[in-house]
Motif scaffolding. Structure first.
Motif, mmCIF file in Angstrom:
data_model
loop_
_atom_site.group_PDB
_atom_site.id
_atom_site.type_symbol
_atom_site.label_atom_id
_atom_site.label_comp_id
_atom_site.label_asym_id
_atom_site.label_seq_id
_atom_site.Cartn_x
_atom_site.Cartn_y
_atom_site.Cartn_z
ATOM 1 N N ARG A 188 1.982 -1.512 -10.589
ATOM 2 C CA ARG A 188 0.847 -0.676 -10.962
ATOM 3 C C ARG A 188 0.342 0.043 -9.709
ATOM 4 O O ARG A 188 -0.101 -0.596 -8.755
ATOM 5 C CB ARG A 188 -0.263 -1.520 -11.584
ATOM 6 N N ILE A 189 0.432 1.362 -9.730
ATOM 7 C CA ILE A 189 0.084 2.172 -8.559
ATOM 8 C C ILE A 189 -1.345 2.684 -8.692
ATOM 9 O O ILE A 189 -1.739 3.196 -9.745
ATOM 10 C CB ILE A 189 1.053 3.363 -8.415
ATOM 11 N N ASP A 190 -2.128 2.544 -7.624
ATOM 12 C CA ASP A 190 -3.446 3.164 -7.535
ATOM 13 C C ASP A 190 -3.403 4.200 -6.412
ATOM 14 O O ASP A 190 -2.971 3.900 -5.294
ATOM 15 C CB ASP A 190 -4.530 2.120 -7.233
ATOM 16 N N TRP A 191 -3.861 5.405 -6.720
ATOM 17 C CA TRP A 191 -3.841 6.499 -5.748
ATOM 18 C C TRP A 191 -5.184 6.545 -5.033
ATOM 19 O O TRP A 191 -6.224 6.673 -5.659
ATOM 20 C CB TRP A 191 -3.564 7.828 -6.446
ATOM 21 N N VAL A 192 -5.146 6.440 -3.712
ATOM 22 C CA VAL A 192 -6.367 6.385 -2.905
ATOM 23 C C VAL A 192 -6.359 7.548 -1.919
ATOM 24 O O VAL A 192 -5.407 7.709 -1.141
ATOM 25 C CB VAL A 192 -6.475 5.048 -2.143
ATOM 26 N N ASP A 193 -7.389 8.359 -1.936
ATOM 27 C CA ASP A 193 -7.504 9.498 -1.025
ATOM 28 C C ASP A 193 -7.804 8.977 0.382
ATOM 29 O O ASP A 193 -8.814 8.303 0.611
ATOM 30 C CB ASP A 193 -8.621 10.423 -1.492
ATOM 31 N N ALA A 194 -6.931 9.293 1.327
ATOM 32 C CA ALA A 194 -7.080 8.794 2.700
ATOM 33 C C ALA A 194 -8.385 9.254 3.336
ATOM 34 O O ALA A 194 -8.947 8.552 4.196
ATOM 35 C CB ALA A 194 -5.889 9.252 3.546
ATOM 36 N N GLU A 195 -8.893 10.406 2.931
ATOM 37 C CA GLU A 195 -10.143 10.908 3.515
ATOM 38 C C GLU A 195 -11.319 9.989 3.219
ATOM 39 O O GLU A 195 -12.300 9.971 3.961
ATOM 40 C CB GLU A 195 -10.427 12.313 3.001
ATOM 41 N N GLY B 33 -8.131 8.147 8.135
ATOM 42 C CA GLY B 33 -8.163 7.224 7.003
ATOM 43 C C GLY B 33 -6.861 6.459 6.870
ATOM 44 O O GLY B 33 -6.855 5.258 6.545
ATOM 45 N N LYS B 34 -5.748 7.133 7.135
ATOM 46 C CA LYS B 34 -4.452 6.454 7.096
ATOM 47 C C LYS B 34 -4.366 5.399 8.204
ATOM 48 O O LYS B 34 -3.815 4.310 7.998
ATOM 49 C CB LYS B 34 -3.311 7.477 7.241
ATOM 50 N N ILE B 35 -4.904 5.730 9.364
ATOM 51 C CA ILE B 35 -4.910 4.778 10.475
ATOM 52 C C ILE B 35 -5.715 3.542 10.101
ATOM 53 O O ILE B 35 -5.290 2.391 10.363
ATOM 54 C CB ILE B 35 -5.476 5.451 11.747
ATOM 55 N N ARG B 36 -6.834 3.726 9.466
ATOM 56 C CA ARG B 36 -7.670 2.585 9.074
ATOM 57 C C ARG B 36 -7.007 1.759 7.972
ATOM 58 O O ARG B 36 -7.158 0.528 7.935
ATOM 59 C CB ARG B 36 -9.040 3.079 8.631
ATOM 60 N N ALA B 37 -6.242 2.400 7.101
ATOM 61 C CA ALA B 37 -5.496 1.658 6.080
ATOM 62 C C ALA B 37 -4.415 0.812 6.744
ATOM 63 O O ALA B 37 -4.201 -0.356 6.371
ATOM 64 C CB ALA B 37 -4.874 2.625 5.076
ATOM 65 N N ALA B 38 -3.727 1.377 7.744
ATOM 66 C CA ALA B 38 -2.715 0.616 8.479
ATOM 67 C C ALA B 38 -3.337 -0.560 9.215
ATOM 68 O O ALA B 38 -2.767 -1.665 9.258
ATOM 69 C CB ALA B 38 -1.979 1.542 9.455
ATOM 70 N N GLN B 39 -4.499 -0.335 9.802
ATOM 71 C CA GLN B 39 -5.202 -1.412 10.509
ATOM 72 C C GLN B 39 -5.586 -2.533 9.543
ATOM 73 O O GLN B 39 -5.414 -3.724 9.858
ATOM 74 C CB GLN B 39 -6.450 -0.860 11.197
ATOM 75 N N PHE B 40 -6.098 -2.160 8.374
ATOM 76 C CA PHE B 40 -6.475 -3.176 7.382
ATOM 77 C C PHE B 40 -5.256 -4.014 6.994
ATOM 78 O O PHE B 40 -5.333 -5.256 6.936
ATOM 79 C CB PHE B 40 -7.067 -2.507 6.141
ATOM 80 N N ALA B 41 -4.126 -3.361 6.735
ATOM 81 C CA ALA B 41 -2.919 -4.084 6.335
ATOM 82 C C ALA B 41 -2.436 -5.006 7.440
ATOM 83 O O ALA B 41 -2.015 -6.144 7.181
ATOM 84 C CB ALA B 41 -1.824 -3.090 5.951
ATOM 85 N N ARG B 42 -2.514 -4.531 8.694
ATOM 86 C CA ARG B 42 -2.061 -5.369 9.815
ATOM 87 C C ARG B 42 -2.968 -6.580 9.999
ATOM 88 O O ARG B 42 -2.476 -7.704 10.118
ATOM 89 C CB ARG B 42 -2.022 -4.532 11.098
ATOM 90 N N GLU B 43 -4.264 -6.361 9.993
ATOM 91 C CA GLU B 43 -5.196 -7.451 10.274
ATOM 92 C C GLU B 43 -5.313 -8.449 9.125
ATOM 93 O O GLU B 43 -5.564 -9.637 9.358
ATOM 94 C CB GLU B 43 -6.576 -6.862 10.599
ATOM 95 N N HIS B 44 -5.124 -7.984 7.890
ATOM 96 C CA HIS B 44 -5.292 -8.873 6.736
ATOM 97 C C HIS B 44 -3.958 -9.370 6.183
ATOM 98 O O HIS B 44 -3.928 -9.974 5.101
ATOM 99 C CB HIS B 44 -6.083 -8.155 5.635
ATOM 100 N N LYS B 45 -2.865 -9.089 6.930
ATOM 101 C CA LYS B 45 -1.539 -9.591 6.561
ATOM 102 C C LYS B 45 -1.097 -9.121 5.171
ATOM 103 O O LYS B 45 -0.457 -9.857 4.415
ATOM 104 C CB LYS B 45 -1.505 -11.124 6.614
ATOM 105 N N VAL B 46 -1.462 -7.900 4.814
ATOM 106 C CA VAL B 46 -1.048 -7.315 3.536
ATOM 107 C C VAL B 46 0.251 -6.547 3.760
ATOM 108 O O VAL B 46 0.360 -5.792 4.737
ATOM 109 C CB VAL B 46 -2.137 -6.366 2.991
#
Length: 547
Positions: free
Chosen positions: A324-331, A361-374
């Motif tokens: 199930r894909i959710d589309w999130v605007d990076a801005e 916004g993309k950078i912050r998404a990458a940071q969230f994934a790295r720090e939260h092990k997603v």
């Protein structure tokens, strides 16, 4: 010599000519024939490469470096036949070629006209590779009656007349609208569409009718009578729950048989549809579900990321789960904390793009994934932003950024860990580019090899130490930052064979965190999911069991 099927459309656009063409190709393959599919687009752009994703959806890239219409992605996904540069042409490319010949004097001083010069150019394009396959399926973009499509319709009319009898047929896709007030399917728009087609000298052999409701036998007979086609060549095309049901649905309606009958191929080889039965079973009988966030900058139009969405579906098939894909605007993440939006997803994917908008916004998404092990998959710009995030927050380079954004701003604001690639090797030839070059066709385009590091996650996923993937970009990770980034935990696990260009990065001590400079989604198929997407979804399944 190939037999030709020309697929045209009428009444309205976006009826699904590309999907119908791809499904027909798959059905002909199931009967043992070889096929190739082509797209002829009436727009004046030379190719879709410089068109906004909001205008035209994604740009599909071939191994040989062509930027093409997204329908070629459907063709590849359904047939497994790798598209080529010669499988996509636009009015712009045709006219450019004609004008180049005129400037060289190839026409010996003649007056250059649409007929015969433009139409001859189109016909020459159609014959490329005709001796390689049994069937050539050629889709004409737009709808009959569009003024810009007239040279293409005239060209295929001439082409059908010039080929031996029985070597070309025409398949016309139209709409049967349902009028709720009267409770009727209306055939008149289709009749008018066929009349328009016949007025330019083309008579359809097969009529494919899109409809929300079952088509009564009375209406089929009416369509056959007024459109001058055989009753068994009126094919219903109903809305489907999944596009991967299309080959089976069209076979049930008799499309492949109608096409073979039109060519007089009898007895027709029986089809083997086991592949598509298995695909349908995996689509309609998942054993679980995972949620994936796509954090992009063109999320208002899902076709901008068409191949990524389909590759995720393929990854789901490989793991027998629904994605199930959710589309999130990076801005959004440039203004707000991403945590409340991303904490309930089982995986995060950041796709490619151009320009600075949305990149923080993309950078912050990458940071969230790295720090939260997603589980995280970064593609092209998504990989570059993962590198920038690691440079800033792991390696201490607080002003890390991309030369692309400095170029846009006209000033140096960042330490450019991402730089403009000025030269590279393609087919043993050096290609040079400048930041001020024309935009069209000037990127690093097409298939390039990469060497994978021993013991890396990507080497394990691919089961190989050498891969070849398709690229489309102007900017690269600067190799001079490799040591500092690796000492901080970002592993450069894939490199170009000469060791100059980083192709893949991954994070140590993370369940699944991979960034790739190329576009793996372009090579994924429902019956052969790309290994990166299959393993990415597997990691999402593992994550779903932990939350």
């Amino acid at each position: 010599m190939a037999r030709y099927v020309f697929i045209t459309g009428g009444v309205v656009s976006s009826l699904g000519k590309g999907l119908a063409s791809a499904a027909l190709g798959a059905l002909l393959q199931a009967r043992g024939f070889s096929v190739r599919l082509r797209k002829l687009d009436p727009y004046l752009n030379v190719d879709p490469g410089t068109m906004s994703p909001f205008e035209h959806g994604e740009v599909f890239v071939t191994d040989d470096g062509a930027e093409t219409d997204l329908d070629l992605g459907h063709y590849e996904r359904f047939t497994g036949v790798a598209a080529r540069q010669t499988d996509s042409v636009s009015s712009g490319r045709i006219y450019s070629s004609v004008l180049e010949k005129e400037r060289r004097g190839d026409y010996l001083g003649k007056t250059i006209q649409v007929i015969p010069h433009v139409t001859n150019e189109i016909k020459d394009f159609l014959t490329i590779g005709a001796d390689e396959v049994d069937f050539m399926l050629c889709e004409i973009g737009g709808t009959v009656g569009d003024i810009e499509g007239l040279p293409f319709f005239e060209a295929i009319r001439q082409f059908g007349q010039e080929r031996p009898r029985g070597q070309c047929i025409f398949m016309h896709l139209t709409l049967l609208p349902w009028i709720a007030a009267s409770g009727e399917l209306k055939t008149k728009p289709t009749q008018h569409s066929v009349k328009e087609l016949r007025s330019i000298g083309i008579a359809p052999d097969v009529l494919v009718c899109r409809s929300e409701r079952p088509i009564p036998e009375k209406e089929r007979e009416k369509l056959a009578l007024f459109c001058n086609v055989r009753p068994d060549s009126v094919i219903a095309a109903y809305d489907l729950k999944s596009i991967y049901e299309a080959p089976l649905a069209y076979h049930r309606e008799g499309l492949d048989q109608a096409v073979l009958d039109a060519f007089g191929i009898s007895p027709a080889p029986k089809p083997t549809l086991d592949r598509w039965d298995d695909v349908a079973d995996r689509v309609f009988n998942p054993e679980g579900e995972v949620r994936v966030a796509i954090v992009g900058k063109y999320t208002q139009l899902e076709d901008a990321y068409k191949s990524i969405a389909e590759a995720l579906t393929h990854g789901g098939m490989a793991n027998r789960v629904k994605v199930r894909i959710d589309w999130v605007d990076a801005e959004l993440f440039e203004r707000e904390d991403p945590a409340p939006y991303l904490e309930n997803f089982h995986a995060i994917l950041v796709p490619g793009g151009f320009g600075e908008r949305g990149t923080e916004g993309k950078i912050r998404a990458a940071q969230f994934a790295r720090e939260h092990k997603v589980p995280y998959l970064g593609i092209c710009l998504g990989m570059q932003m993962a590198v920038v995030e690691a440079a800033r927050n792991l390696a201490g380079m607080k002003t890390a950024g991309s030369q692309e954004f400095d170029h846009e701003a006209g000033e140096a604001r960042f330490e450019p860990v991402i730089f403009h690639l000025k030269e590279w090797i393609k087919d043993n030839q050096k290609i040079a580019r400048d930041v001020l070059d024309d935009k069209g066709g000037t990127m690093r385009l097409g298939a390039f090899a990469a060497s994978l590091k021993d013991g890396s996650k990507v080497a394990e996923i691919y089961g190989s130490h050498r891969i070849e993937e398709r690229h489309r970009h102007r900017y690269e990770v600067d190799i001079k930052y490799k040591d500092a980034l690796e000492n901080s935990g970002l592993v450069f696990s894939g490199m170009s064979p000469d060791g100059r260009l980083p192709e893949i990065v991954e994070i140590k001590d993370h369940p699944w965190y991979i960034g790739v400079q190329f576009h793996p989604e372009l090579k994924s198929k429902p019956f052969a999911p790309h290994p990166l997407f299959a393993d990415f979804v597997r990691a999402a399944v593992e994550m779903s069991r932990l939350v």
